[in-house]
Design a protein around this motif. Structure first.
Motif, PDB file in Angstrom:
ATOM      1  N   MET A  33       0.886  -1.141   0.139  1.00  0.00           N
ATOM      2  CA  MET A  33      -0.179   0.038  -0.119  1.00  0.00           C
ATOM      3  C   MET A  33       0.770   1.380  -0.054  1.00  0.00           C
ATOM      4  O   MET A  33       1.844   1.144   0.834  1.00  0.00           O
ATOM      5  CB  MET A  33      -0.968  -0.066   1.229  1.00  0.00           C
ATOM      6  N   ASP A  34       0.379   2.366  -0.920  1.00  0.00           N
ATOM      7  CA  ASP A  34       1.341   3.369  -0.863  1.00  0.00           C
ATOM      8  C   ASP A  34       0.660   4.515   0.031  1.00  0.00           C
ATOM      9  O   ASP A  34      -0.607   4.870  -0.236  1.00  0.00           O
ATOM     10  CB  ASP A  34       1.415   3.957  -2.275  1.00  0.00           C
TER      11      ASP A  34
ATOM     12  N   LYS B 253      -5.268   6.244   7.603  1.00  0.00           N
ATOM     13  CA  LYS B 253      -4.018   6.440   8.165  1.00  0.00           C
ATOM     14  C   LYS B 253      -4.067   6.352   9.646  1.00  0.00           C
ATOM     15  O   LYS B 253      -3.339   5.551  10.207  1.00  0.00           O
ATOM     16  CB  LYS B 253      -3.132   7.289   7.350  1.00  0.00           C
TER      17      LYS B 253
ATOM     18  N   ALA C 284       0.661   7.452   0.666  1.00  0.00           N
ATOM     19  CA  ALA C 284       0.547   8.717  -0.087  1.00  0.00           C
ATOM     20  C   ALA C 284      -1.005   8.813  -0.801  1.00  0.00           C
ATOM     21  O   ALA C 284      -1.530   9.694  -1.039  1.00  0.00           O
ATOM     22  CB  ALA C 284       1.716   9.242  -1.082  1.00  0.00           C
ATOM     23  N   ARG C 285      -1.347   7.463  -0.965  1.00  0.00           N
ATOM     24  CA  ARG C 285      -2.715   7.426  -1.770  1.00  0.00           C
ATOM     25  C   ARG C 285      -3.946   6.996  -0.713  1.00  0.00           C
ATOM     26  O   ARG C 285      -4.925   6.721  -1.271  1.00  0.00           O
ATOM     27  CB  ARG C 285      -2.668   6.411  -2.909  1.00  0.00           C
ATOM     28  N   LEU C 286      -3.417   6.817   0.529  1.00  0.00           N
ATOM     29  CA  LEU C 286      -4.704   6.717   1.569  1.00  0.00           C
ATOM     30  C   LEU C 286      -5.219   7.907   2.174  1.00  0.00           C
ATOM     31  O   LEU C 286      -4.318   8.854   2.335  1.00  0.00           O
ATOM     32  CB  LEU C 286      -4.118   5.521   2.528  1.00  0.00           C
TER      33      LEU C 286
ATOM     34  N   TYR D 167       1.784  -0.193   6.993  1.00  0.00           N
ATOM     35  CA  TYR D 167       0.631  -0.528   5.844  1.00  0.00           C
ATOM     36  C   TYR D 167       0.966  -2.049   5.256  1.00  0.00           C
ATOM     37  O   TYR D 167       1.813  -2.743   5.154  1.00  0.00           O
ATOM     38  CB  TYR D 167       1.129   0.544   4.792  1.00  0.00           C
TER      39      TYR D 167
END
Length: 166
Positions: A133-134, A143, A136-138, A152
């Motif tokens: 999982m990135d 988070k 920055a995209r959550l 993650y």
């Protein structure tokens, strides 16, 4: 006794099966495997085949097995195994022989992937996609709630190549 079935014959509610009853993710060999409890995942179709998704945090010992092997299994149990699944979700295979502690009988699928004879349903998955999982995209609320330690999950998609049911 588990009998082979067509994965398309599975008729249980997957939200209950995964999210409420939980599942064991297992990989390795019948002689040396590790397992962990999971309640996040899904079943569906991708790339024209029945598939399962599961998510594993980086610190989980089972992740090493799933990363190393071509196949992994997802096993679903009756309520009488709730304590065993709780143990498999709270103890590390690095310190405890979870299979022995739970009294599970390890069997091998045709491809060699380990699963447990006591399960009610087993899905044998060929690993087809892996992606961490990135963060920055959550979304921030995700988070904050689910990743306060920034550990993650990694997403795994497995093509269901065998299925067994009691």
């Amino acid at each position: 006794m588990l009998k082979p079935i067509d994965p398309k014959a599975i008729d249980q509610n997957v939200f209950s099966l995964i999210g409420e009853k939980w599942m064991l993710i297992t990989a390795g060999t019948a002689e040396w495997c590790n397992t962990m409890t999971a309640s996040w995942g899904g079943l569906g179709v991708i790339w024209g085949a029945p598939a399962a998704t599961c998510y594993i945090r980086p610190q989980r010992y089972t992740k090493e097995f799933v990363d190393r092997e071509e196949y992994f299994t997802l096993a679903f149990f009756g309520e009488e195994y709730r304590d065993a699944l709780a143990l498999c979700g709270s103890k590390s295979g690095r310190e405890v022989d979870k299979v022995k502690e739970c009294g599970f009988t390890v069997k091998a699928a045709r491809c060699g992937a380990p699963y447990f004879e006591e399960a009610e349903l087993v899905l044998v998955c060929r690993k087809r996609f892996v992606q961490p999982m990135d963060p920055a995209r959550l979304p921030e609320d995700v988070k904050e709630r689910w990743y306060p330690q920034k550990d993650y999950h990694t997403l795994y998609i497995g093509e269901i190549v065998e299925a067994y049911q009691k």
